[in-house]
Every structure is written in structure tokens, then in C-alpha cells.
Write an enzyme that holds these catalytic residues in place. Structure first.
Site, PDB file in Angstrom:
ATOM      1  N   ASP A  21     -16.601  -9.129 -11.677  1.00 34.99           N
ATOM      2  CA  ASP A  21     -17.711  -8.270 -11.400  1.00 34.99           C
ATOM      3  C   ASP A  21     -17.902  -8.337  -9.991  1.00 34.99           C
ATOM      4  O   ASP A  21     -17.637  -9.144  -9.238  1.00 34.99           O
ATOM      5  CB  ASP A  21     -18.994  -8.805 -11.883  1.00 34.99           C
ATOM      6  CG  ASP A  21     -20.004  -7.840 -11.890  1.00 34.99           C
ATOM      7  OD1 ASP A  21     -19.875  -6.347 -11.619  1.00 34.99           O
ATOM      8  OD2 ASP A  21     -21.442  -8.035 -12.287  1.00 34.99           O
ATOM      9  N   ARG A  34     -15.649   2.791  -3.903  1.00 29.93           N
ATOM     10  CA  ARG A  34     -15.699   1.995  -4.860  1.00 29.93           C
ATOM     11  C   ARG A  34     -14.104   1.745  -5.398  1.00 29.93           C
ATOM     12  O   ARG A  34     -13.899   0.674  -5.795  1.00 29.93           O
ATOM     13  CB  ARG A  34     -16.427   2.484  -5.846  1.00 29.93           C
ATOM     14  CG  ARG A  34     -18.111   2.617  -5.796  1.00 29.93           C
ATOM     15  CD  ARG A  34     -18.865   3.074  -6.858  1.00 29.93           C
ATOM     16  NE  ARG A  34     -18.452   2.340  -8.023  1.00 29.93           N
ATOM     17  CZ  ARG A  34     -18.966   0.999  -8.559  1.00 29.93           C
ATOM     18  NH1 ARG A  34     -19.732   0.754  -7.699  1.00 29.93           N
ATOM     19  NH2 ARG A  34     -18.771   0.472  -9.627  1.00 29.93           N
ATOM     20  N   HIS A  38     -11.668  -1.594  -6.786  1.00 33.14           N
ATOM     21  CA  HIS A  38     -11.102  -1.793  -8.005  1.00 33.14           C
ATOM     22  C   HIS A  38      -9.747  -2.176  -7.552  1.00 33.14           C
ATOM     23  O   HIS A  38      -9.174  -2.871  -8.133  1.00 33.14           O
ATOM     24  CB  HIS A  38     -11.461  -0.567  -8.800  1.00 33.14           C
ATOM     25  CG  HIS A  38     -12.577  -0.463  -9.532  1.00 33.14           C
ATOM     26  ND1 HIS A  38     -13.387  -1.290  -9.880  1.00 33.14           N
ATOM     27  CD2 HIS A  38     -13.454   0.697  -9.512  1.00 33.14           C
ATOM     28  CE1 HIS A  38     -14.563  -1.013 -10.256  1.00 33.14           C
ATOM     29  NE2 HIS A  38     -14.554   0.300  -9.992  1.00 33.14           N
ATOM     30  N   LEU A 132       1.777 -18.273 -20.435  1.00 31.05           N
ATOM     31  CA  LEU A 132       0.249 -17.990 -20.735  1.00 31.05           C
ATOM     32  C   LEU A 132      -0.289 -16.807 -21.335  1.00 31.05           C
ATOM     33  O   LEU A 132       0.939 -15.873 -21.525  1.00 31.05           O
ATOM     34  CB  LEU A 132      -0.287 -17.486 -19.091  1.00 31.05           C
ATOM     35  CG  LEU A 132      -1.787 -16.997 -19.033  1.00 31.05           C
ATOM     36  CD1 LEU A 132      -2.692 -17.967 -19.004  1.00 31.05           C
ATOM     37  CD2 LEU A 132      -1.784 -16.206 -17.492  1.00 31.05           C
TER      38      LEU A 132
HETATM   39  C1  FPP Z   1     -17.127  -4.774 -12.221  1.00 29.19           C
HETATM   40  O1  FPP Z   1     -17.282  -4.277 -10.760  1.00 29.19           O
HETATM   41  C2  FPP Z   1     -15.412  -4.420 -12.444  1.00 29.19           C
HETATM   42  C3  FPP Z   1     -14.992  -3.454 -13.257  1.00 29.19           C
HETATM   43  C4  FPP Z   1     -15.936  -2.565 -14.345  1.00 29.19           C
HETATM   44  C5  FPP Z   1     -13.675  -3.241 -13.579  1.00 29.19           C
HETATM   45  C6  FPP Z   1     -12.720  -4.209 -13.433  1.00 29.19           C
HETATM   46  C7  FPP Z   1     -11.491  -3.886 -12.819  1.00 29.19           C
HETATM   47  C8  FPP Z   1     -10.679  -4.427 -12.094  1.00 29.19           C
HETATM   48  C9  FPP Z   1     -10.903  -6.001 -11.702  1.00 29.19           C
HETATM   49  C10 FPP Z   1      -9.330  -3.948 -11.693  1.00 29.19           C
HETATM   50  C11 FPP Z   1      -8.255  -4.165 -12.474  1.00 29.19           C
HETATM   51  C12 FPP Z   1      -8.222  -3.135 -13.586  1.00 29.19           C
HETATM   52  C13 FPP Z   1      -7.405  -2.990 -14.664  1.00 29.19           C
HETATM   53  C14 FPP Z   1      -7.991  -1.842 -15.623  1.00 29.19           C
HETATM   54  C15 FPP Z   1      -6.348  -3.732 -14.973  1.00 29.19           C
HETATM   55  P1  FPP Z   1     -18.298  -3.366 -10.571  1.00 29.19           P
HETATM   56  O2  FPP Z   1     -17.548  -1.802 -10.386  1.00 29.19           O
HETATM   57  O3  FPP Z   1     -19.216  -3.176 -11.862  1.00 29.19           O
HETATM   58  O4  FPP Z   1     -18.730  -3.851  -9.535  1.00 29.19           O
HETATM   59  P2  FPP Z   1     -20.372  -3.810  -8.832  1.00 29.19           P
HETATM   60  O5  FPP Z   1     -21.213  -4.324  -9.830  1.00 29.19           O
HETATM   61  O6  FPP Z   1     -20.424  -4.303  -7.610  1.00 29.19           O
HETATM   62  O7  FPP Z   1     -20.775  -2.174  -8.853  1.00 29.19           O
END
Ligand code: FPP
Length: 252
Positions: A21, A34, A38, A132
């Protein structure tokens, strides 16, 4: 209490699950879109897979896209779908060479056919690997997973394959996406949020939780090792009581 339970808290967990997160906030704090969060999140994911392998973790489950994430703007949803595709296409050979076994947990029905084929290919290609196990939770929601398992149980009961009276913990566990994985002993959530957000609700029944303020793109080896160190200090009782002190030395 088994000797395994008495030893728990000393060694690293076999299965670590992470709620990754904070990508959005990481980007926002830097005045970046944003999507950049990611993208950097994917770098952190790659780093964490290498670290988990290095640290001898047997199973790493990463929450990459939840059943609730469809509510995000269309552009962000598409970007995350594209990121999974990019990750599998670009990293599969390297993961396979590193003896990583790739799994995708979650509902596949809503995924585009090309993405579905790609994840199936990743699983098939790495099935024989013995290092793993990397389980990517994608279009995953624990309630959805439990509902799908319940539906299967109902169908099996209706078809006479299982006696309703014989339905127990193991029967439901066997119908979950994680049916052949051990339960996670440690769940980590980054970004300072302290919710479980529909992640492994059944499987994490006895897991330890570590909440770290580190935003996911910044999650590094030190943050990982710190979470493992916190886990090792916990006393895991599984609903029992603490192991009594060893009195053998007191007995005259
Ligand atoms: C949460 O951060 C993250 C996600 C919903 C996506 C997780 C994705 C990755 C770690 C990238 C790798 C992805 C894949 C598909 C392999 P958020 O966007 O909710 O952050 P915020 O709460 O700060 O808005």
C-alpha cells in the site's frame, strides 16, 4: 503444545503475505502522477521477490489488485492490468531462471483473455520450479474466494460428492485458491494503514501482523528484515497458553 509451536517466534516465517500500500501517496508527496507510484511499486515488488528468495522465505503472497480496485478510475485500472502483463512478459524468464514458481490467486473470469492466457502460461512454465513460490493476488478478494469455495461445496453436495455433514475446515480450505499453500504466518501492510482489506481472511486466522509506515515504493531489504525481526519477537500461542518455563533445571 507441539514442539513446532514452542519453537515459533524463533525462526523466520515460511509464508509472508504483503499488502503493498501507498503507491499513490508516494507519488503525490513528490508531485508525480499516481501511475509513477505504481511503476516504482513494481520495482519494489521485484526487489522484495529477490529479498524473499535470499532470506529463505518459502512462499511470498503479494496483494496486487483487489476485487474492490475495479472502482478506481478506468485509466488506473487499465494501467495496473498493463503492469501485470508487463511484469509477466518481461520478468518471467528471469523468475524461472531463479527457480521461482509463479501462481496467480483471485478470480480470473473478469480478466481479459490475453492476460488470462499469459498468467496461465507463467504458471505452467514455472510449475516445476522448487524455489520461492510467488503468489500474486490479482483480482483477489477474500470474501469472493470464500464464496467461490462455498459454491463449489454446494455443487459437490448437490451432486452427492460430499456429505454436507462432512463439510469441515479442511473441505473449505481445499477449495480455496490457496489450497496447496501453507497459511501465512506473517502479514505485512505498508503505508501506515492498519486494515486487512479483504486479504486472506481465512488463511490469516493465526497470522502475526506488522504495520509499517514505509510507503510500498520505499519498501527495501531493511524494512523487510525489520518486519521479520518483529515477527520473531512475537509469541505465537494458536489459542493455547504460553509454554511453561522449563523446570527441569529446578528439579533436585
Ligand atoms: C496500493 O497503493 C497499491 C495497489 C492497489 C497496486 C499494487 C501494485 C503494485 C505494487 C505494482 C505492481 C503491480 C502488479 C500488477 C504486478 P495505492 O494506489 O492504494 O496507494 P494509496 O493508498 O497511497 O493511494
Amino acid at each position: 503444545m507441539s514442539s513446532g509451536q514452542r519453537d515459533a517466534g524463533v525462526s523466520n516465517p515460511a509464508h509472508v503475505a504483503i499488502i503493498m500500500d501507498g503507491n499513490g501517496r508516494w507519488a503525490q508527496m513528490r508531485g508525480l502522477p499516481r501511475q509513477e507510484g505504481h511503476r516504482r511499486g513494481l520495482e519494489a515488488l521485484r526487489r522484495t521477490v529477490r529479498n524473499a528468495s535470499d532470506l529463505g522465505i518459502a512462499v511470498l503472497t503479494l496483494y496486487s489488485f483487489s476485487t474492490e480496485n475495479w472502482r478506481r478510475p478506468h485509466a488506473e485500472v487499465s494501467f495496473l492490468m498493463g503492469l501485470l502483463k508487463h511484469f509477466v512478459e518481461k520478468d518471467l524468464a528471469e523468475l524461472s531462471a531463479a527457480n521461482v514458481q509463479v501462481r496467480i490467486i483471485g478470480s480470473r473470469l473478469d480478466l481479459a483473455p490475453d492476460l488470462r492466457r499469459l498468467v496461465e502460461h507463467a504458471e505452467t512454465r514455472t510449475r516445476g520450479n522448487t524455489g520461492l513460490i510467488l503468489a500474486i493476488a490479482f483480482n483477489y478478494g477474500s470474501r469472493d474466494e470464500i464464496v467461490r469455495a462455498a459454491r463449489q461445496l454446494a455443487a459437490d453436495a448437490a451432486a452427492g460428492r460430499i456429505d454436507p455433514a462432512a463439510i469441515d475446515d479442511a473441505a473449505l480450505t481445499a477449495r480455496l485458491d490457496t489450497h496447496d499453500l501453507p497459511d501465512p504466518e506473517l502479514v505485512i501492510r505498508t503505508s501506515g494503514e492498519t486494515r486487512i482489506s479483504n486479504f486472506l481472511l481465512w488463511q490469516a486466522a493465526y497470522a502475526e501482523f506488522v504495520f509499517t509506515p514505509v510507503m510500498w515504493p520505499d519498501f527495501d531489504r531493511a524494512a523487510f528484515e525489520d518486519a521479520l525481526a518483529q515477527y520473531r519477537q512475537r509469541e505465537r500461542r494458536f489459542g493455547g497458553v504460553a509454554a511453561p518455563p522449563d523446570r527441569s533445571v529446578d528439579v533436585a
